[in-house]
Design an enzyme around this catalytic site. Structure first.
Site, short mmCIF file in Angstrom:
data_model
loop_
_atom_site.label_atom_id
_atom_site.label_comp_id
_atom_site.label_asym_id
_atom_site.label_seq_id
_atom_site.Cartn_x
_atom_site.Cartn_y
_atom_site.Cartn_z
N HIS A 238 27.47 0.08 63.10
CA HIS A 238 27.28 -1.29 63.76
C HIS A 238 25.83 -1.39 63.90
O HIS A 238 25.11 -0.54 64.36
CB HIS A 238 28.18 -1.45 65.12
CG HIS A 238 28.11 -2.70 65.68
ND1 HIS A 238 26.99 -3.29 66.24
CD2 HIS A 238 29.01 -3.68 65.72
CE1 HIS A 238 27.53 -4.48 66.71
NE2 HIS A 238 28.86 -4.49 66.33
N CYS A 276 28.29 -7.16 61.07
CA CYS A 276 28.38 -7.98 62.40
C CYS A 276 27.50 -9.26 62.35
O CYS A 276 26.27 -8.91 62.45
CB CYS A 276 28.05 -7.26 63.62
SG CYS A 276 28.22 -8.09 64.94
N HIS A 303 32.73 -7.80 61.39
CA HIS A 303 32.89 -8.65 62.65
C HIS A 303 32.31 -10.16 62.49
O HIS A 303 30.91 -10.09 62.28
CB HIS A 303 31.91 -8.03 63.64
CG HIS A 303 32.21 -6.33 64.28
ND1 HIS A 303 31.72 -6.00 65.35
CD2 HIS A 303 33.56 -5.58 63.86
CE1 HIS A 303 32.35 -4.99 65.64
NE2 HIS A 303 33.43 -4.80 64.90
N ASP A 355 34.99 -11.58 66.10
CA ASP A 355 34.26 -10.85 67.37
C ASP A 355 33.92 -11.67 68.50
O ASP A 355 33.64 -12.70 68.08
CB ASP A 355 33.01 -10.31 66.57
CG ASP A 355 32.38 -9.12 67.37
OD1 ASP A 355 33.15 -8.82 68.33
OD2 ASP A 355 31.39 -8.77 67.01
N HIS A 356 34.43 -11.38 69.53
CA HIS A 356 34.16 -12.28 70.70
C HIS A 356 34.93 -13.56 70.60
O HIS A 356 35.55 -13.96 69.37
CB HIS A 356 32.77 -12.49 71.17
CG HIS A 356 32.04 -11.17 71.09
ND1 HIS A 356 30.74 -10.85 71.25
CD2 HIS A 356 32.51 -9.91 70.95
CE1 HIS A 356 30.28 -9.74 71.30
NE2 HIS A 356 31.43 -8.90 71.14
N TYR A 372 36.18 -10.71 75.05
CA TYR A 372 37.39 -10.31 74.45
C TYR A 372 38.54 -10.71 75.08
O TYR A 372 39.57 -10.29 75.26
CB TYR A 372 37.36 -8.72 74.56
CG TYR A 372 36.34 -8.26 73.75
CD1 TYR A 372 36.94 -7.95 72.32
CD2 TYR A 372 35.18 -7.82 73.85
CE1 TYR A 372 35.92 -7.55 71.23
CE2 TYR A 372 34.36 -7.37 73.13
CZ TYR A 372 34.61 -7.12 71.75
OH TYR A 372 33.90 -6.58 70.83
C1 DNO Z 1 30.62 -5.59 70.99
C2 DNO Z 1 30.81 -4.72 70.09
C3 DNO Z 1 30.09 -3.33 70.40
C4 DNO Z 1 30.46 -2.21 69.26
C5 DNO Z 1 29.82 -0.95 69.37
C6 DNO Z 1 29.99 -0.37 67.89
O1 DNO Z 1 31.26 -6.58 71.08
O2 DNO Z 1 30.44 -5.20 68.77
O3 DNO Z 1 30.66 -2.68 71.33
O4 DNO Z 1 31.84 -2.23 69.26
O5 DNO Z 1 28.58 -1.20 69.61
O6 DNO Z 1 29.81 0.82 68.20
#
Ligand code: DNO
Length: 401
Positions: A238, A276, A303, A355-356, A372
């Site tokens: 990531h 991401c 992500h 993501d989020h 989340y």
């Molecule tokens: C945040 C996430 C991070 C991610 C970690 C991966 O929303 O993307 O917590 O999961 O950094 O190791």
């Protein structure tokens, strides 16, 4: 063209997550992204624990698609203390996961802090709440609250002046909130800090330049990638979030060039990337569709989210299809990459999670994990899946039977 898709997945923090597996299924996800969050960093993930969590997910009609994260012990990042032992444990955890049929693992290599924001309830125009990273607030915390030695050298004079003005009017409650937001650890982060512990952890990195951190990451990859490869797994690194050094800590997974270097040094495909878009997209010099075009074969986990960049490096999290990154172009590049893999007989699976998401509607009155909550992510997933379907159909993929 036969049917391809990005497996719709959803991050679930385990039995204590306020969003249930049943609700996740209704949101349209088929895969779960989770970890054994109850285990301390460095512990071996035992088969019995993995199987129990897997069974719980499967009982809800879902599958455990991705582990996010098997965390990397700080000793490995600093190559000190018992780092060899933690690497052996990591290898063992990978073997156990593979034996349970889980083959995609996400991790990060950010020292001390995982992802970092300064405001978890930033109101956007439509009345929902977003996560925000504000450089002035970061400087305010660093220089005036934490009082890190030489911190002022890391900020532009305008940022410092603004931070000082803001600090002069800051009440105790706001100061405590900012400190908590930065140090308490956001969902998924394995550590949380008091200001004193944090200062100590920072001191531990004082002698560790970025080049050394990168070497330590390479050493780790040389040890774990062959294991993942032999087990038919993929590791997905990531990016740093935000993709810049913080508090004088080096960060070495922030740009396309950072990834390229790691992929060249450890060439097995198991040495992969978690793409991401929110983290990478916080830098205008990261060309997201271009990264997919150039490094796509390494992307094994998606992500997808968007951020609205501001000129000083601050940003807030925008709705998935809005903000500074062109999600249409990103999705198109990803669809093309998956088609390329299919044509060349490579591994096609690319699980995607929204993501989020904003805290919105009924979630505004609930206690949720920052970023989340259910409804904001449900909106994100729906928008992304719609975009994906539209694109695939336009490209001649048949309607599913
Ligand atoms: C945040 C996430 C991070 C991610 C970690 C991966 O929303 O993307 O917590 O999961 O950094 O190791």
């Amino acid at each position: 063209m036969s049917e391809l898709h990005f497996e719709p997945t959803w991050r679930w923090f385990g039995p204590k997550d306020p969003v249930s597996l049943a609700h996740i299924r209704q949101a349209g996800a088929t895969g779960i992204v989770t970890a054994l969050h109850q285990l301390p960093n460095g512990a071996v993930w035992e088969m019995a624990d993995i199987q129990a969590r897997k069974a719980e997910i499967e009982a809800a009609g879902l599958r455990w698609s991705v582990v996010e994260s098997v965390p990397v012990h700080e000793d490995i990042k600093r190559r000190q203390g018992e780092y060899r032992r933690w690497i052996r444990h990591y290898q063992q955890s990978l073997r156990h996961l593979a034996a349970c049929g889980i083959r995609t693992v996400c991790y990060n290599f950010m020292p001390v802090l995982d992802w970092t924001r300064t405001d978890l309830r930033y109101p956007v125009a439509d009345g929902s709440l977003a996560l925000r990273f504000d450089l002035t607030d970061l400087a305010l915390f660093d220089v005036f609250l934490l009082k890190r030695k030489n911190a002022a050298l890391d900020y532009a004079p305008e940022t410092l002046a603004e931070a000082e003005n803001k600090f002069d009017c800051l009440d105790g409650e706001a100061a405590a909130r900012l400190t908590r937001t930065i140090l308490a650890g956001l969902p998924g982060a394995e550590e949380s800090w008091t200001p004193a512990d944090f200062q100590q952890a920072l001191a531990g990195y004082a002698q560790l330049p970025a080049a050394q951190l990168r070497d330590n990451l390479l050493l780790f990859l040389q040890e774990v990638v062959p294991v993942a490869d032999a087990e038919g797994m993929v590791l997905t690194l990531h990016p740093d979030d935000p993709p810049r050094p913080l508090f004088g800590l080096p960060r070495v997974v922030s740009t396309e060039a950072d990834y390229r270097l790691l992929f060249e040094a450890v060439p097995q495909a198991a040495n992969g990337m978690c793409f991401c878009t929110g983290s990478l997209g916080a830098r205008p010099d990261n060309d997201l569709p271009g990264i997919v075009q150039r490094l796509g074969a390494r992307i094994h986990f998606l992500h997808l989210r968007n951020i609205q960049r501001e000129s000083d490096g601050s940003f807030f999290e925008a709705n998935h299809l809005e903000g500074s990154s062109d999600m249409f172009e990103v999705m198109l590049a990803l669809v093309q990459e998956q088609e390329r893999r299919q044509a060349s007989g490579e591994r096609v699976d690319m699980p995607l999670r929204p993501d989020h998401g904003h805290q919105m509607l009924d979630d505004l009155g609930k206690t949720t994990n920052p970023g989340y909550s259910a409804i904001g992510r449900l909106r994100g997933l729906a928008e992304l899946r719609g975009l994906e379907m539209g694109l695939r159909r336009m490209r001649g993929v048949e309607k599913p039977k």
